[in-house]
Design an enzyme around this catalytic site. Structure first.
Site: not given
Length: 559
Positions: A199, A255, A329-330
């Site tokens: 992340d 990410e 999910h974002d």
């Protein structure tokens, strides 16, 4: 297994909280995932990516980790997780974990120790700076709104939080912290996980000057001082040496927030020994008006194509590797954002899938994408759960926006659009749970659900299966050179993937009106053609020039 097996793979992202509830508490869980593994295997998925399932106060839906070594009881137990791994591996699939090492929850034991005293060894696990209670160390802004600094009276200092105030940034300048992170990652590898999604990993190295930014534009918020920072490649190379190199066949994907092409080539070129592939988000900002996320505007199609071309060509030239995706999910649901879920749901969803998955890189499917799930269209602020959306609503109200305007923006841009429960069937709560779900199910679930979609011969789900099969059967799709055509066409996105004598031509109509395709002059020398995929039943009679129907996507093999 080839060393770069993931180039031929398809990855499926699971948001466990919303995937499948097995125990009737309104939250998805590990046993729920196990119950749907055959569904995922049938889809043609090779790798499952789980978003965080560690203990967490859930201020940011699990991306605020309070214990790196355990499973959140809401999702199950460590034994159940081991069963999940075994079941995944029995089906010849792999599983990667989501790891958040830019920050921890302020409820993590490290941070509790860090707050106790400046002399505590854990204090230096986080980023602290001096400042008065009224004056933060600099003017950096949190990505979730407001200052990126929070004053801690106990030690008389500020800690940095680039995200929520409960997500304290870790101090990667500290070599002891880094070794703790690597030890934790090795623990999960020893349990049998097959890799990691990292992340916001390109934010871990901060410029130590901590200078003010200008705040003159939406992106002049401090990010230039910590994005792709001065020691990021050193840290990732060290992580590779300390963790990834210890086991063959892993998949690692980073990410990358607000990153650059040049940095991503270095992150993923095998010679650098850092990561296998990266997510970048530039193509998902083409509907940001003036660079502002919380705005309403049509997406810029020409800019979208330019960004695809820049990253495809640049990563190809530099020996890098892309993670290909529309949704996660974002992000809002791609079908609602770039397609037409009302008039052409199958056509636009299948076209979007074809356009993204046949480019250079490893394709990612976000749960529900394969059945055409849409934004839920919530009509009340009370239906939203995400901290980012709620903060944005507050700021928009302070700027004078009406509630109707705020709702319209959230309906288009909120991360909650992707977090509503997976729509399995037409029973209560879409078959996700027998209880009240933690967030409401989209109202269209009686007509749009996996059970109904799978039963159709021509369905979005079946189209995704065909794309997976095509990737596994075509060397050109895996390793071929990318070339764009008609870059300025206002309706068509056309490219080829070429390898030796195999040329795959991908023709996509991004709009709801017919348009004409004429074979580029550079491809006129080919005399044979085979249609590999088409989301309409009719085949073109003349493949050198034909009419594309609304959101039609045609994949041809030229010989």
């Amino acid at each position: 297994m080839t060393q770069q097996w993931w180039k031929q793979a398809v990855v499926y992202q699971i948001y466990p909280k919303s995937f499948m509830d097995s125990d009737g508490d309104g939250y998805g869980d590990i046993n729920g995932i196990i119950s749907k593994l055959d569904y995922l295997s049938d889809l043609g998925v090779d790798v499952l990516w789980l978003t965080p399932i560690y203990p967490s106060p859930e201020k940011d839906n699990g991306y605020d980790i309070s214990d790196y070594y355990a499973i959140n009881p809401r999702y199950g137990t460590l034994e159940q997780f081991k069963q999940l791994l075994a079941q995944v591996h029995q089906r010849n699939m792999k599983l990667i974990m989501d790891i958040v090492v830019n920050h921890t929850s302020t409820e993590h034991e490290w941070f509790k120790q860090a707050m106790s005293s400046v002399d505590n060894p854990y204090h230096d696990f986080y980023i602290w700076r001096d400042g008065s209670p009224e004056t933060p160390p600099n003017n950096w802004l949190s990505k979730f709104a407001g200052s990126a600094w929070q004053y801690c009276a106990g030690v008389g200092k500020y800690y940095l939080h680039l995200f929520d105030v409960t997500q304290a940034d870790l101090n990667w300048e500290n070599p002891i912290l880094r070794q703790e992170i690597y030890r934790m990652m090795r623990y999960w590898l020893e349990l049998g996980v097959d890799g990691f999604r990292l992340d916001v990993i390109n934010l871990i190295s901060k410029q130590q000057s901590f200078a003010d930014d200008t705040l003159l534009t939406p992106t002049a918020d401090g990010r230039k001082f910590y994005t792709d920072g001065p020691r990021i490649h050193e840290y990732l190379h060290e992580m590779n040496h300390e963790v990834f190199a210890l086991r063959d066949g892993l998949l690692t994907v980073g990410e990358m927030s607000s990153t650059t092409l040049e940095s991503c080539v270095l992150y993923t070129n095998p010679a650098c020994k850092e990561l296998d592939m990266v997510f970048n988000f530039h193509h998902l900002k083409v509907d940001y008006v003036g660079g502002e996320k919380w705005s309403l505007g049509r997406f810029d199609f020409i800019q979208l194509k330019q960004l695809f071309n820049t990253w495809q060509s640049g990563m190809q030239a530099g020996g890098g590797w892309n993670a290909l995706f529309w949704s996660n999910h974002d992000q809002p649901r791609a079908l609602s954002r770039f397609g037409d879920p009302i008039n052409y749901p199958y056509q636009s969803a299948s076209m979007l899938a074809t356009a993204i998955q046949l480019m250079q890189g490893t394709p990612y499917i976000y749960q529900g994408e394969e059945i055409g799930m849409t934004n839920p269209g919530f009509t009340h602020l009370e239906q939203y759960r995400d901290v980012e959306a709620l903060n944005a609503a507050r700021l928009l109200a302070e700027r004078g926006h009406s509630e109707a305007e705020i709702l319209a923006i959230l309906q288009a841009k909120s991360r909650d659009n992707a977090r509503t429960p997976m729509q399995w069937d037409d029973s209560l709560h879409a078959g996700f749970t027998t209880a009240t779900p933690w967030i409401e199910v989209a109202a269209n679930y009686p007509e749009l659900n996996a059970k109904q979609v799978i039963s159709r011969d021509n369905s979005i789900y079946q189209h995704y299966r065909k794309l997976s099969q095509l990737r596994k059967s075509s060397a050109a799709i895996v390793a071929g050179e990318y070339q764009i055509y008609f870059a300025d066409d206002p309706q068509l996105y056309v490219y080829t993937r070429s390898l030796v004598n195999e040329v795959i031509l991908v023709v996509n109509n991004f709009y709801g009106e017919n348009c004409t395709f004429i074979l580029p002059e550079a491809l006129q020398t080919y005399s044979g053609v085979e249609c590999l995929l088409n989301n309409y039943p009719e085949l073109p009679e003349n493949w050198r020039q034909f009419t594309l129907r609304p959101y039609q996507s045609v994949v041809l093999c030229l010989r």
